[in-house]
Design a protein around this motif. Structure first.
Motif, PDB file in Angstrom:
ATOM      1  N   ARG A 100     -18.921  20.344  50.143  1.00  0.00           N
ATOM      2  CA  ARG A 100     -18.720  18.895  50.329  1.00  0.00           C
ATOM      3  C   ARG A 100     -18.367  18.589  51.772  1.00  0.00           C
ATOM      4  O   ARG A 100     -18.793  17.568  52.327  1.00  0.00           O
ATOM      5  CB  ARG A 100     -17.613  18.428  49.391  1.00  0.00           C
ATOM      6  CG  ARG A 100     -17.338  16.923  49.460  1.00  0.00           C
ATOM      7  CD  ARG A 100     -18.539  16.119  49.002  1.00  0.00           C
ATOM      8  NE  ARG A 100     -18.262  14.694  49.090  1.00  0.00           N
ATOM      9  CZ  ARG A 100     -18.365  13.979  50.200  1.00  0.00           C
ATOM     10  NH1 ARG A 100     -18.718  14.573  51.343  1.00  0.00           N
ATOM     11  NH2 ARG A 100     -18.113  12.680  50.191  1.00  0.00           N
ATOM     12  N   LEU A 101     -17.597  19.457  52.407  1.00  0.00           N
ATOM     13  CA  LEU A 101     -17.220  19.264  53.808  1.00  0.00           C
ATOM     14  C   LEU A 101     -18.455  19.289  54.710  1.00  0.00           C
ATOM     15  O   LEU A 101     -18.522  18.525  55.685  1.00  0.00           O
ATOM     16  CB  LEU A 101     -16.233  20.335  54.241  1.00  0.00           C
ATOM     17  CG  LEU A 101     -15.768  20.276  55.701  1.00  0.00           C
ATOM     18  CD1 LEU A 101     -15.053  18.971  55.992  1.00  0.00           C
ATOM     19  CD2 LEU A 101     -14.859  21.468  56.008  1.00  0.00           C
ATOM     20  N   ILE A 102     -19.432  20.125  54.386  1.00  0.00           N
ATOM     21  CA  ILE A 102     -20.658  20.204  55.193  1.00  0.00           C
ATOM     22  C   ILE A 102     -21.383  18.856  55.192  1.00  0.00           C
ATOM     23  O   ILE A 102     -21.915  18.418  56.222  1.00  0.00           O
ATOM     24  CB  ILE A 102     -21.573  21.331  54.668  1.00  0.00           C
ATOM     25  CG1 ILE A 102     -20.951  22.694  54.999  1.00  0.00           C
ATOM     26  CG2 ILE A 102     -22.974  21.235  55.273  1.00  0.00           C
ATOM     27  CD1 ILE A 102     -21.667  23.871  54.372  1.00  0.00           C
ATOM     28  N   LYS A 103     -21.383  18.171  54.055  1.00  0.00           N
ATOM     29  CA  LYS A 103     -21.990  16.835  54.001  1.00  0.00           C
ATOM     30  C   LYS A 103     -21.230  15.853  54.882  1.00  0.00           C
ATOM     31  O   LYS A 103     -21.823  14.991  55.534  1.00  0.00           O
ATOM     32  CB  LYS A 103     -22.016  16.339  52.553  1.00  0.00           C
ATOM     33  CG  LYS A 103     -22.930  17.138  51.645  1.00  0.00           C
ATOM     34  CD  LYS A 103     -22.922  16.568  50.235  1.00  0.00           C
ATOM     35  CE  LYS A 103     -23.853  17.360  49.327  1.00  0.00           C
ATOM     36  NZ  LYS A 103     -23.852  16.823  47.938  1.00  0.00           N
ATOM     37  N   THR A 104     -19.909  15.988  54.902  1.00  0.00           N
ATOM     38  CA  THR A 104     -19.089  15.140  55.773  1.00  0.00           C
ATOM     39  C   THR A 104     -19.428  15.392  57.237  1.00  0.00           C
ATOM     40  O   THR A 104     -19.532  14.448  58.035  1.00  0.00           O
ATOM     41  CB  THR A 104     -17.594  15.426  55.529  1.00  0.00           C
ATOM     42  OG1 THR A 104     -17.269  15.110  54.183  1.00  0.00           O
ATOM     43  CG2 THR A 104     -16.717  14.596  56.462  1.00  0.00           C
ATOM     44  N   ILE A 105     -19.607  16.651  57.600  1.00  0.00           N
ATOM     45  CA  ILE A 105     -19.944  17.001  58.982  1.00  0.00           C
ATOM     46  C   ILE A 105     -21.276  16.382  59.394  1.00  0.00           C
ATOM     47  O   ILE A 105     -21.434  15.886  60.516  1.00  0.00           O
ATOM     48  CB  ILE A 105     -19.976  18.538  59.156  1.00  0.00           C
ATOM     49  CG1 ILE A 105     -18.552  19.096  59.032  1.00  0.00           C
ATOM     50  CG2 ILE A 105     -20.585  18.932  60.504  1.00  0.00           C
ATOM     51  CD1 ILE A 105     -18.488  20.607  59.003  1.00  0.00           C
TER      52      ILE A 105
END
Length: 260
Positions: A109-114
């Motif tokens: 999910r953090l990768i999508k935020t990045i």
């Protein structure tokens, strides 16, 4: 802004804070963690000290919660909400902040935020005015979320007297040309120095805008009748059994009343 982004983590849960730090450290090309804080009051101090590009912000915290802290900032960084509570206005967060992350935060999910952060910073680099729309929209959202000052009556002029009319006795408001009138249960009608729009902002939620020219107190509705062109006739519970016709574009508000 240049990568890596100066980053501050603000969360009152030590385990959540350490988990988030470990995840962000895997993406050191994007985030450079310059400080941490365990509540909103500490967050204000650290933000003032380091002027971060981006903050990861919990919502429920002691001393100052996330919203209260943001409302005190003079310069808004990019904001990513990190919360265990999805009952908050998640859709509003999606529109007005960079992103939100539900705990426990996962790397996928953090990768999508990045990806979102990269797109935002790229757009910002091409923005000559240098305006961050996410920060502007978030400030507007915070302003909208401020609690309204509760009112219990409205003042009207009657001859040489000023009368205070309790909200509980008001059935509806109606606009006639340039004037707005207040109507009461006992059939009285008073001229007001308010516009309907300003009244709409002041009044509690039982008052419902039903047309460009009318606001009704839903607690004093006696009957609702279907009219033509998606309109309704609202009969009030006052001495005159006043009738208020809704506007055709206000049908959803009336149907919401009918569903309750």
């Amino acid at each position: 802004m240049q990568f890596p982004l100066k980053t501050i983590l603000i969360d009152d849960e030590p385990l959540a804070l350490s988990r988030l730090r470990r995840l962000l450290e895997k993406h050191s090309d994007v985030f450079s963690i310059v400080s941490e804080a365990k509540n909103g009051a500490e967050g204000l101090v650290e933000i003032d000290k380091f002027s971060p590009d981006i903050i990861f912000l919990d919502i429920e915290m002691p001393l100052l919660n996330g919203f209260e802290m943001l409302s005190k900032l003079t310069k808004m960084p990019l904001v990513i909400f990190s919360t265990a509570y999805d009952q908050y206005a998640i859709r509003a967060f999606e529109e007005n902040s960079v992103d939100y992350l539900l705990k426990p935060v996962e790397n996928e999910r953090l990768i999508k935020t990045i990806e979102k952060i990269r797109n935002i910073t790229k757009a910002g680099a091409n923005n000559v005015a240098g305006v961050n729309p996410y920060s502007e929209n978030l400030l507007k959202l915070l302003e909208e979320m401020k609690p309204k000052k509760e009112i219990f009556s409205l003042s009207v002029k009657s001859g040489d007297r000023i009368l205070l009319i309790p909200l509980t006795e008001i059935t509806h408001f109606e606009a006639e040309e340039k004037y707005v009138f207040l109507n009461t249960l006992d059939g009285q009608k008073y001229l007001l120095n308010y516009t309907l729009t300003s009244l709409e902002e002041k009044l509690p939620k039982q008052y419902l805008r039903v047309s460009r020219a009318g606001i009704v107190n839903s607690h004093h509705i006696k009957e609702i009748q279907k009219h033509f062109n998606s309109k309704y006739v609202i009969i009030m519970r006052d001495r005159k059994a006043s009738q208020v016709t809704s506007g055709s574009t206000y049908g959803d508000a009336i149907r919401h009343l009918l569903d309750n």
